[in-house]
Design a protein around this motif. Structure first.
Motif, mmCIF file in Angstrom:
data_model
loop_
_atom_site.group_PDB
_atom_site.id
_atom_site.type_symbol
_atom_site.label_atom_id
_atom_site.label_comp_id
_atom_site.label_asym_id
_atom_site.label_seq_id
_atom_site.Cartn_x
_atom_site.Cartn_y
_atom_site.Cartn_z
ATOM 1 N N PHE A 271 -1.240 6.913 8.346
ATOM 2 C CA PHE A 271 -0.860 5.843 7.428
ATOM 3 C C PHE A 271 0.327 5.041 7.951
ATOM 4 C CE2 PHE A 271 1.827 4.395 3.896
ATOM 5 C CZ PHE A 271 0.945 3.598 3.192
ATOM 6 N N ALA A 272 1.331 5.726 8.462
ATOM 7 C CA ALA A 272 2.614 5.089 8.777
ATOM 8 C C ALA A 272 2.723 4.606 10.218
ATOM 9 C CB ALA A 272 3.759 6.057 8.490
ATOM 10 N N PHE A 273 1.940 5.149 11.143
ATOM 11 C CA PHE A 273 2.088 4.848 12.571
ATOM 12 C C PHE A 273 3.565 4.962 12.962
ATOM 13 C CE2 PHE A 273 -1.576 2.558 10.990
ATOM 14 C CZ PHE A 273 -2.563 2.838 11.926
ATOM 15 N N TYR B 62 6.059 4.313 0.726
ATOM 16 C CA TYR B 62 5.835 2.950 0.247
ATOM 17 C C TYR B 62 6.650 1.971 1.090
ATOM 18 C CZ TYR B 62 10.137 4.357 -2.163
ATOM 19 O OH TYR B 62 11.388 4.840 -2.445
ATOM 20 N N PRO B 63 6.268 0.686 1.109
ATOM 21 C CA PRO B 63 7.009 -0.282 1.927
ATOM 22 C C PRO B 63 8.464 -0.400 1.488
ATOM 23 C CG PRO B 63 4.874 -1.185 1.268
ATOM 24 C CD PRO B 63 5.074 0.079 0.483
ATOM 25 N N SER B 64 9.360 -0.414 2.449
ATOM 26 C CA SER B 64 10.788 -0.532 2.146
ATOM 27 C C SER B 64 11.135 -1.891 1.562
ATOM 28 C CB SER B 64 11.608 -0.288 3.411
ATOM 29 O OG SER B 64 11.373 0.991 3.937
ATOM 30 N N THR B 65 10.235 -2.862 1.708
ATOM 31 C CA THR B 65 10.454 -4.205 1.172
ATOM 32 C C THR B 65 10.260 -4.260 -0.333
ATOM 33 O OG1 THR B 65 8.123 -4.668 1.634
ATOM 34 C CG2 THR B 65 9.721 -5.316 3.305
ATOM 35 N N SER C 180 9.647 3.581 3.252
ATOM 36 C CA SER C 180 10.544 4.533 2.607
ATOM 37 C C SER C 180 9.712 5.687 2.067
ATOM 38 C CB SER C 180 11.308 3.865 1.454
ATOM 39 O OG SER C 180 12.041 2.750 1.908
ATOM 40 N N ALA C 181 10.303 6.868 1.981
ATOM 41 C CA ALA C 181 9.571 8.035 1.490
ATOM 42 C C ALA C 181 10.458 8.855 0.578
ATOM 43 C CB ALA C 181 9.081 8.888 2.662
ATOM 44 N N THR C 182 9.864 9.317 -0.512
ATOM 45 C CA THR C 182 10.528 10.219 -1.449
ATOM 46 C C THR C 182 9.716 11.503 -1.543
ATOM 47 O OG1 THR C 182 11.463 8.408 -2.770
ATOM 48 C CG2 THR C 182 11.253 10.564 -3.842
ATOM 49 N N MET D 187 0.838 -1.190 0.000
ATOM 50 C CA MET D 187 0.000 0.000 0.000
ATOM 51 C C MET D 187 0.878 1.247 0.000
ATOM 52 S SD MET D 187 -2.963 1.123 2.748
ATOM 53 C CE MET D 187 -4.009 -0.252 2.312
ATOM 54 N N PHE D 188 0.509 2.210 -0.848
ATOM 55 C CA PHE D 188 1.259 3.466 -0.954
ATOM 56 C C PHE D 188 0.425 4.600 -0.363
ATOM 57 C CE2 PHE D 188 3.654 0.843 -3.323
ATOM 58 C CZ PHE D 188 3.763 1.003 -4.693
#
Length: 221
Positions: free
Chosen positions: A71-73, A149-152, A112-114, A1-2
Motif C-alpha cells: 500500500f505505502a511503497f 492515511y495521507p499526511s495531507t 501517517s500511521a496510528t 485512500m486509507f
C-alpha cells in the motif's frame, strides 16, 4: 485512500508495548510541535533507554507486513513513538508537517500511521477523526490495529474524557509521493493479484507492462 489492518502487532507485542508504556518516561507532546496550540498530549521520551525497544518493535511489525508495503511503497519511516492522551488531552484539527528531521536527514511525510494500543473500552473519547471534505471518518481501533492515511489529510484526536488513550504513531516517506499515483498503482497491483490468473497470458503481460511503467515513471529517488 486509507489502509486499515486489524493485526499489525501480535498479542505478545501489544502486551510488551503496554508494559513499556507504564515504565518509560513521557514528556509534553508539544516539544515536537510547539507552534500547534491545539496539541495537548504526552509522547515517549526518546532519551529513555526503553524508548528504543518500543520503537524497534513497532518498526519490525511494519517491516514484516506485506499489506503495508504494497500500500505505502515505503522508502523510509520515522521511528515510531508511543503517545498517550490522559483525561482532557486532545490534538485539534491539523495536517502533518511536510518534512521532519530524523537524525541528520529530512524525511518527507507522505503517509501517517496510528497503531492503537489501548482497548477502546478502557477510555472515553479520544477518537481519531479524519476529515474528508465535510465528512468526518471516526476511528477507535482495537489493540494492534493500524490505520495508514495521507499526511495531507486534515485530522484530529478528540478530547479524552476518561481513561487513557495509548497509540504509536509514525510517518512514512513513499517511493511514490503523489497519493493519486500511489493509489492507482496499488489498485492495479491488487487487480493483477486477484484476477491475473484468469487472464490470457498476452493480456496479463500487457497489464504488467502498464503497472511496471507507471511505477517506474512515478517513483522518485
Amino acid at each position: 485512500m486509507f489502509l486499515q489492518l486489524p493485526n499489525l502487532l501480535t498479542d505478545p507485542e501489544i502486551a510488551r508495548l503496554q508494559q513499556l508504556a507504564g515504565e518509560l518516561n513521557f514528556q509534553d507532546g508539544r516539544l515536537s510541535n510547539p507552534a500547534n496550540v491545539t496539541k495537548d498530549n504526552l509522547q515517549a521520551d526518546a532519551s529513555d533507554p526503553r524508548y528504543a525497544e518500543s520503537s524497534q518493535m513497532v518498526s519490525a511489525a511494519f517491516g514484516r507486513s506485506r499489506e503495508f508495503r504494497d500500500f505505502a511503497f515505503p522508502r523510509r519511516m520515522a521511528p515510531p513513538m508511543l503517545t498517550r492522551y490522559e483525561p482532557g488531552m486532545k490534538y485539534g484539527p491539523h495536517a502533518d508537517v511536510p518534512h521532519m528531521t530524523i537524525g541528520n536527514t529530512s524525511l518527507r511525510s507522505d503517509l501517517s500511521a496510528t497503531v492503537f494500543l489501548s482497548h477502546p473500552s478502557t477510555y472515553e473519547g479520544g477518537e481519531l477523526v479524519i476529515h474528508l471534505g465535510t465528512h468526518p471518518v471516526v476511528m477507535k481501533g482495537l489493540p494492534g490495529q493500524v490505520v495508514v492515511y495521507p499526511s495531507t489529510t486534515l485530522h484530529e484526536v478528540r478530547p479524552v474524557t476518561s481513561g487513557a488513550r495509548l497509540v504509536a504513531i509514525t510517518f512514512i516517506e513513499s517511493m511514490i509521493p503523489d497519493e493519486n499515483h500511489r493509489g492507482m498503482v496499488y489498485e492495479l497491483n491488487e487487480i493483477a493479484a486477484m484476477e491475473g490468473g484468469n487472464m490470457r497470458w498476452e493480456n496479463r503481460a500487457r497489464l504488467e507492462t502498464v503497472r511496471y511503467n507507471l511505477t517506474r515513471m512515478w517513483t522518485r529517488s
